[in-house]
Structure formats: structure tokens, C-alpha cells
Design an enzyme around this catalytic site. Structure first.
Site, short mmCIF file in Angstrom:
data_model
loop_
_atom_site.label_atom_id
_atom_site.label_comp_id
_atom_site.label_asym_id
_atom_site.label_seq_id
_atom_site.Cartn_x
_atom_site.Cartn_y
_atom_site.Cartn_z
N ASP A 239 54.23 9.41 22.41
CA ASP A 239 54.13 9.13 23.83
C ASP A 239 54.74 7.74 24.02
O ASP A 239 54.85 6.94 23.08
CB ASP A 239 52.67 9.18 24.33
CG ASP A 239 52.63 9.31 25.85
OD1 ASP A 239 53.67 9.09 26.51
OD2 ASP A 239 51.56 9.63 26.39
C1 BGC Z 1 52.99 9.70 29.65
C2 BGC Z 1 53.74 10.93 29.19
C3 BGC Z 1 55.15 10.89 29.70
C4 BGC Z 1 55.81 9.62 29.23
C5 BGC Z 1 57.24 9.47 29.70
C6 BGC Z 1 53.76 8.42 29.34
O1 BGC Z 1 53.16 7.33 29.97
O2 BGC Z 1 51.73 9.65 29.04
O3 BGC Z 1 53.08 12.09 29.61
O4 BGC Z 1 55.86 12.02 29.27
O5 BGC Z 1 55.10 8.51 29.73
O6 BGC Z 1 57.29 9.23 31.05
#
Ligand code: BGC
Length: 758
Positions: A229
Site C-alpha cells: 500500500d
Molecule cells: C490506499 C490504497 C490506494 C493507494 C493508492 C492508499 O492510501 O490505502 O487503497 O490504492 O493509497 O492511492
């Protein structure tokens, strides 16, 4: 493309570099070898593709796209086939936009109504979440673009999401928090998996070898790349070793250098770096070799599809006196700012820049609908004047529809809710309108359950969830009967927050969040406690009625290696066409582990004309009956009777039958001097050995007729009492009561026999 050969030509620096992003959204290029960058984008219910012209921090505008209903809504459709089609459309948009991977679906379990991100998640039930995730992944990937199922794993709160440790026992993890991932990985083969921010039992998901390698790859057969993530990496070198292939976003070169240094210093095997590169490039080229940038992206057609889907997701919670559907000839008051500016998606990384949106007020043009705002979302208030205007409009109309729910600031990625209430101003408005016109209906736009203090005062409630950009059209279609609602709740609505099983522990203490309720999440808890809920899991009304009959179970007894077929007939007993959702639950009648009363193990959505009947069929295998056994670290079925229930919701299950399932797995026997009679006697192999031994012990307790036993002694300890006490007697106890000089020898001999070591 021969990926292995390609990687073998790369320098250590090039390889280490490939393991992190080029910027916020791209994998790195290796120009020397002709390896291009590829782009990924959020997800999950449409594209949040950042404009290439924009900044590289990921905070600028994204391109105009189509916002489909969010996962909290799509789960309520109980219609995987439809969700698969939604995935196909998203996949087409990805091809058009040259995206290799879309970052979703998100399948974390809704442990508490408070999780800020519940709107992005499917359900409190892992089986339903798994079915929906599998469907959307298959749909998207049928277009040769990848998905990233997220956030792996136990990411059920936003509070301290980047540092908190989700601490749960093995059985809870396996039965509740893993299955949605497991099913999707096994059946839909997502190209990538996104690990979560949090730690699991103390170890960051991004550097957890058990999670990323043992379970995900070795047990479930995952063969794509694992991506962090965004910003989830703590120790990058540990991550590479654990199986975290791609770090996102860019690490500014810092972690790339650390990886290369670790290899040079002999702290990290270069083969592990090669392995991660191969996994990333496999996906990069899987996309590139199938890229079809000339795929059309018909946004208007997708908007129409989004409206159709949104209507199928709505859950009719209350419909007293058949207040709905409304009559198009009647004058209706639409009250509440959400009627003009619907809330249809949540805040954070999934937020889509919609090319258009339709509100219910717009969609109702041409009907005899008047609109008054009733409250201001921005100010979170309803002034006396606004309420007076709403009351006047309600009085004039045949029926009033209040559009309410949760404003953006109430639920979002990044933080949790602190309560389960709707804004006071909205509750006040609903009460006032309902007092002015008894024919009041509430439409809810929210991503997770709310308390409904006014529930007894309104005649109708339609839960529309966060239904995507076309939610207004869908709402009007359902309100006026063009579509018969067929959604079912993918989660329980408790009466109040304090009823939720995680209430005492949710959020945790400091950086430790203990999942103390164990497997008793959602209805698994409410049913076990026989608690009243506001609306149960699986519940939802229709403008018609359905009856369930004719349960047929293919066998009375099966082995745990067999499959069982369960059939039931669903009949439309009303006078409108509609869709029923037949739900099948399984419960273990008696079990050694403490298990839920029932668990969802199958569902089928069927469309029926008035008077029509159809048979639905479910296939159950070992997993439908099994629990996770901590002794063998595997799924296990305890021999015994299981109740199979079929019906309309977790609390409306008119059809019941029984099947006996026989285990083919012998649990290892490990009897020790501390083993008690009760457990030994429950084991058919050990019981006869024990019986012999017991005879002797009984004699020691003096219940063989012996000369000299007084009446008083007999009354003090009756035979029943002796037996009851004996149940919990450990072997060592029995031996010490009756033991003599050779009791150690006796014990060794007895244990050998009990453990079948002879
Ligand atoms: C989120 C993810 C997301 C990623 C990219 C993170 O803060 O938890 O779900 O895909 O950012 O935007």
C-alpha cells in the site's frame, strides 16, 4: 518475453531500482533494456487516473471517469454476474487509458460500523466478500488488465492504520479475515495483491513472510506481484525477503540503495531480488503484450450501466402499508439536500472525478416532484426556516421522501467514525417531516450502518448506500416502481453502536488493536447472543413477496471429501415481477470449538414473474462445514450433524434440514498425564483403553459393592456425582489416587496405549 533472460541482463542497481515505483503511479523503466514504465491507478469502483500532465505527488486532479456504485452497495446486490459485467467495463476503461493494473477490489471485513473505509469494503461476511471480489476481478482481468486485491490483511480500521497491529488468533484470521482473499486468489487469480499498512500480530504486513509467502503463495498459489500500500514499507530489505515485490510509490532511491547494499553485504540473497523483478516484469509484459489502447470507452453507456447496477443494489428496509412504490400521478415532496446533491462515493484514494452525476431531483423531472433542501450538508445544520419550509412541502404533498445519510466528513479513508449516528440536523428534519405527513419515506445515502431513532415514525426506508454517479436515476426508478428493489443487507444494522461485538476493543490501545471478539463478527455474534438488531444480515424487502419450499438435500450422510447438493424452490407469491435472494446457511449442531450458530455458505439471486417458481441449487464441500483447527493448522470437520437452513435472510430461514458429515481426518493424539477422562472418552480409539483403566479407578473410589461402605458415605458421593467429577479428572490424578509404587510405569504404559504407540 523471456523474463528470466531479461532479468539476467540487469545490473544489481537496475534490479533494486525496479522494486520501487518511478513516481506515484508508474513502475520504473529500464531504458537500456527497452523495459517501459507501466501505470497503475485506483480503484476500486472506477478509475482515479491521475492526469499525466498533473503533478507527481498524486494529489492533483484525475481524469474524468465513471463512478460505479461502491463496494458497500455492490455487495448488497448479491449478484456476482452483474458485478462481473461492471468489472468488464472498468477493464475496458483501463485498456483505453493504458493502465496495467487497477487498485482494487478492497475486501477487508467490516468488523465495526465505525471503520471510515467501510464504504469501500463489501461485507461483514467473508463468503459474500469473496464471491463479490472474485466476480469483479474476473470481469476486469477478462480485459487483460490486472487487479490488486487489497488490503492484505486485517485492515479493518483506519485509526492508526499505518502503525497499529491487528492482533488476532489463528482461527479468527483463517475463518474471518482471510477467506475473501483466499477465494479470490484461488478462483480469480488477481495479477497483484496489495499488502496493508498495519501490522499483524506485531509484524508489518509489508514484511511478513508468513502472510506474503507461506500463505499467499505456497498455500493459495498466488503468482503475480505483491505491491505495498502507498507508503506501507517499513524495512524494505526485510520486505524483499518476505515477498513484497514492488514498493509504491517511489522511494526516492533510498530503499533501492538499501536493497543493493544488503545484497552486496550478503544480508539479502540476490536471488530474492531477481525473483521480485521477475514477478513485476511478468505482469508488466502480461499487460504490454495484450495492450489495446484503441479500446473504446463509452462513458455514457457506462453511466447507464452504473444506473442499472445502482438500482439493483438498493435495499428496501421498511415498506409499511405498501407506501412504496410511489404513484407517478401523485405530488411528491423530495426533501433534503442529498436529493439535489447526492452523496454517492467516499473520500480518499477511491474518489472519482465523475464526468457527470445525476441527482434524484434531476431524474424526477417530468414527475410531480417538488424539492426543498431541508438541511445544509456543508454547514451540517437545518435552520428553523429550512425545517418549516420542509414541513410545508410535506404537508402539501401526497407523500414526502427525505434524502438523508452521511455527509463526506462523517466517513472517509484515513480516519474512523466516532459514533454511528446521522447528523442531528437530519434526524430532526426526518422527525418534523414525518410528523407533518405520515406518508414519509427516507432514502439513505451512506457507506455503513446508522442508528435510526425515527424508524417507528416513517413508513418507508430505502438504503441506497453510496451508489455511484447515477444513483439519482436509480433512486427514482426504485421509488416509483420502474425497478423492483432486490438488494439485501451485506451487513447487520445493530440497534446501537454499543451492540457491535468489537465495541469494547475497536481501535485498540495505542498501537495494538486486539480482535478479541474472534470469529464472532457481525451476525455470527448477534445470532449467538440472540440479540435484537435493527435489520439483520441478508435482509431486504421487495415490492412482491416470495416463499421458500421443498428443501432437498442430496444425502443424509456424507464424508468430508464428498460434496452435497442442496435444492430449494423459490416462488413469487405476489403480483409483480421481482428478484429473490435465496440464502443458505450452515451450522454445526454440536462442536468442540465454539462456533457461530450459522454461517453463509451459498446464495442465489433469481428473477421470478408473479406466480412463478424456480428451483435453486447449491453445492457444499468440506469448507462449508469446516472450522480452522489450531492443532493441525488446517480446516477440519468434526464428525456430526449439521443444520442446513435456506431462506430470505439470516433471521428468516423457513427451510431446515440436517446432514451428517463424517470426518476422514484423524486428529493426532497427544495424550499426556494432564489429559482428562472426558476428552479421552470422546475419542473412539482411546476410549476402550480408558474403559479398562476406569474400571480400576472406580474401584478405588469405592463404588464397587464393598464390605464396610456406610450409607452415609454413599449419600455423600453418589455414583452420578462420582462420574461427573471423573470427567475432569486428569490421568495423573487417577493414578495418584490409586497409585502405588509402580504408578510411573503404569502411566507410561497407559499413555503408549492411548496414543496408539503400541
Ligand atoms: C490506499 C490504497 C490506494 C493507494 C493508492 C492508499 O492510501 O490505502 O487503497 O490504492 O493509497 O492511492
Amino acid at each position: 518475453m523471456d523474463i528470466k533472460a531479461l532479468v539476467s541482463q540487469m545490473t544489481l542497481e537496475e534490479k533494486a531500482g525496479l522494486l520501487s515505483g518511478d513516481d506515484f503511479w508508474h513502475t520504473k523503466a529500464v531504458e537500456r533494456l527497452g523495459i517501459p514504465r507501466t501505470m497503475v491507478s485506483d480503484g476500486p469502483h472506477g478509475l482515479r487516473k491521475q492526469d499525466e500532465e498533473a503533478d507527481h505527488l498524486g494529489i492533483n486532479d484525475s481524469i474524468k471517469a465513471v463512478c460505479y456504485p461502491t463496494a458497500c452497495a455492490t455487495a448488497a446486490s448479491f449478484d456476482p454476474e452483474m458485478i462481473r459485467e461492471m468489472g468488464e467495463a472498468i477493464g475496458d476503461s483501463c485498456q483505453h487509458e493504458k493502465l496495467s493494473v487497477v487498485l482494487g477490489p478492497a475486501v477487508n471485513i467490516k468488523r465495526s460500523p465505525l471503520c471510515g473505509r467501510n464504504f469501500e469494503y463489501f461485507s461483514e461476511d467473508p463468503y459474500l466478500a469473496g464471491a463479490m471480489a472474485t466476480a469483479i476481478i474476473k470481469g476486469i482481468q477478462s480485459r487483460n488488465v490486472g487487479t490488486s486485491i487489497k488490503h492484505f490483511a486485517l485492515n479493518s480500521q483506519e485509526h492508526r492504520r499505518m502503525s497499529s497491529s491487528s492482533d488476532a488468533d489463528e482461527r479468527t484470521i483463517r475463518e474471518i479475515y482471510f477467506p475473501a482473499f483466499e477465494q479470490a486468489v484461488k478462483e480469480a487469480k488477481p495479477w497483484t495483491v496489495m499488502c496493508s499498512y498495519n501490522r499483524i500480530n506485531g509484524v508489518y504486513a509489508s514484511e511478513n513472510p508468513w502472510l506474503l509467502t507461506e500463505v499467499l503463495r505456497k498455500e493459495w498459489g498466488f503468482d503475480g506481484y505483491v505491491v505495498s500500500d502507498w507508503g506501507a514499507v517499513s524495512d524494505r530489505v526485510a520486505g524483499v525477503a518476505a515477498g513484497l515485490d514492488l514498493e509504491m510509490p517511489a522511494s526516492g532511491g533510498v530503499n533501492d540503495r538499501k536493497v543493493a547494499e544488503a545484497v552486496r553485504a550478503g544480508r539479502l540473497d540476490e536471488k530474492l531480488v531477481d525473483r521480485a523483478c521477475e514477478r513485476i516484469l511478468n505482469i508488466v509484459y502480461r499487460y504490454l503484450e495484450n495492450a489495446k489502447p484503441d479500446t473504446p470507452w463509452d462513458k455514457e453507456a457506462q453511466h447507464a450501466q452504473a444506473a442499472r447496477i445502482a438500482a439493483e443494489c438498493m435495499v428496501l428496509l421498511k415498506n409499511e402499508d405498501g407506501i412504496l412504490p410511489l404513484d407517478k400521478a401523485d405530488e411528491i415532496a423530495f426533501i433534503g439536500e442529498f436529493a439535489a446533491k447526492p452523496r454517492f462515493q467516499g473520500g480518499g484514494s477511491s474518489h472519482i472525478n465523475c464526468f457527470k452525476t445525476t441527482s434524484a431531483a434531476e431524474a424526477a423531472q417530468g414527475l410531480k416532484v417538488t424539492y426543498v433542501p431541508g438541511y445544509s450538508v456543508e454547514k451540517d445544520e437545518a435552520t428553523d426556516a429550512m425545517i418549516a419550509e420542509a414541513v410545508a412541502a410535506a404537508k402539501k404533498a401526497k407523500a414526502a421522501v427525505v434524502f438523508a445519510g452521511l455527509p463526506d466528513s462523517y466517513e472517509s479513508e484515513g480516519y474512523d467514525r466516532s459514533h454511528m449516528r446521522m447528523p442531528d440536523c437530519q434526524n430532526r428534519l426526518i422527525e418534523a417531516v414525518a410528523a407533518a405527513n405520515p406518508d414519509t419515506v427516507v432514502v439513505l445515502y451512506n457507506g455503513s450502518p446508522v442508528e435510526m431513532p425515527w424508524i417507528g415514525k416513517v413508513k418507508g426506508v430505502l438504503e441506497a448506500y453510496l451508489g455511484g454517479q447515477a444513483v439519482g436515476e436509480a433512486t427514482v426508478r426504485v421509488l416509483f416502481g420502474d425497478v423492483n428493489p432486490s438488494g439485501r443487507l451485506p451487513e447487520t444494522f445493530p440497534v446501537k453502536l454499543e451492540d457491535n461485538p468489537s465495541y469494547l476493543y475497536y481501535g485498540g490501545e495505542g498501537n495494538v488493536a486486539e480482535y478479541r471478539e474472534g470469529v464472532f463478527v457481525g451476525y455470527r455474534y448477534y445470532d449467538k447472543k440472540k440479540m435484537d438488531v435493527l435489520f439483520p444480515f441478508g435482509y431486504g424487502l421487495s415490492y412482491t413477496t416470495f416463499a421458500f419450499s421443498n428443501l432437498k438435500i442430496s444425502a443424509g450422510t456424507i464424508k468430508d471429501t464428498d460434496t452435497l447438493t442442496v435444492r430449494a424452490t423459490v416462488t413469487n407469491t405476489g403480483n409483480r415481477a421481482g428478484k429473490a435472494v435465496a440464502q443458505l446457511y450452515v451450522g454445526d449442531d454440536e462442536s468442540t470449538p465454539i462456533r457461530p450458530v450459522r454461517e453463509l455458505k451459498g446464495f442465489a439471486k433469481v428473477e421470478l414473474q408473479p406466480g412463478e417458481s424456480r428451483e435453486v441449487s447449491f453445492t457444499l464441500d468440506k469448507r462449508a462445514f469446516a472450522y480452522w483447527n489450531r492443532q493441525i493448522h488446517d480446516w477440519h470437520v468434526e464428525t456430526g450433524d449439521f443444520t442446513i437452513e435456506v431462506g430470505a435472510s439470516s433471521r428468516d430461514l423457513p427451510l431446515k434440514g440436517t446432514v451428517k458429515v463424517e470426518s476422514t481426518v484423524e486428529l493426532p493424539r497427544h495424550y499426556t498425564p494432564d489429559s482428562i477422562y472426558l476428552d479421552i472418552m470422546a475419542d473412539p480409539k482411546a476410549a476402550p483403553v480408558m474403559q479398562e483403566f476406569m474400571k480400576k479407578t472406580m474401584e478405588i473410589f469405592g463404588h464397587e459393592e464393598q464390605d464396610g461402605t456406610t450409607e452415609a458415605a454413599k449419600e455423600a458421593v453418589t455414583e452420578d456425582m462420582t462420574l461427573a467429577m471423573m470427567k475432569y479428572m486428569p490421568l495423573r490424578g487417577a493414578l495418584s489416587f490409586g497409585g502405588g509404587a509402580d504408578s510411573d510405569k503404569q502411566m507410561t504404559e497407559l499413555l503408549k496405549q492411548l496414543n496408539g504407540e503400541d
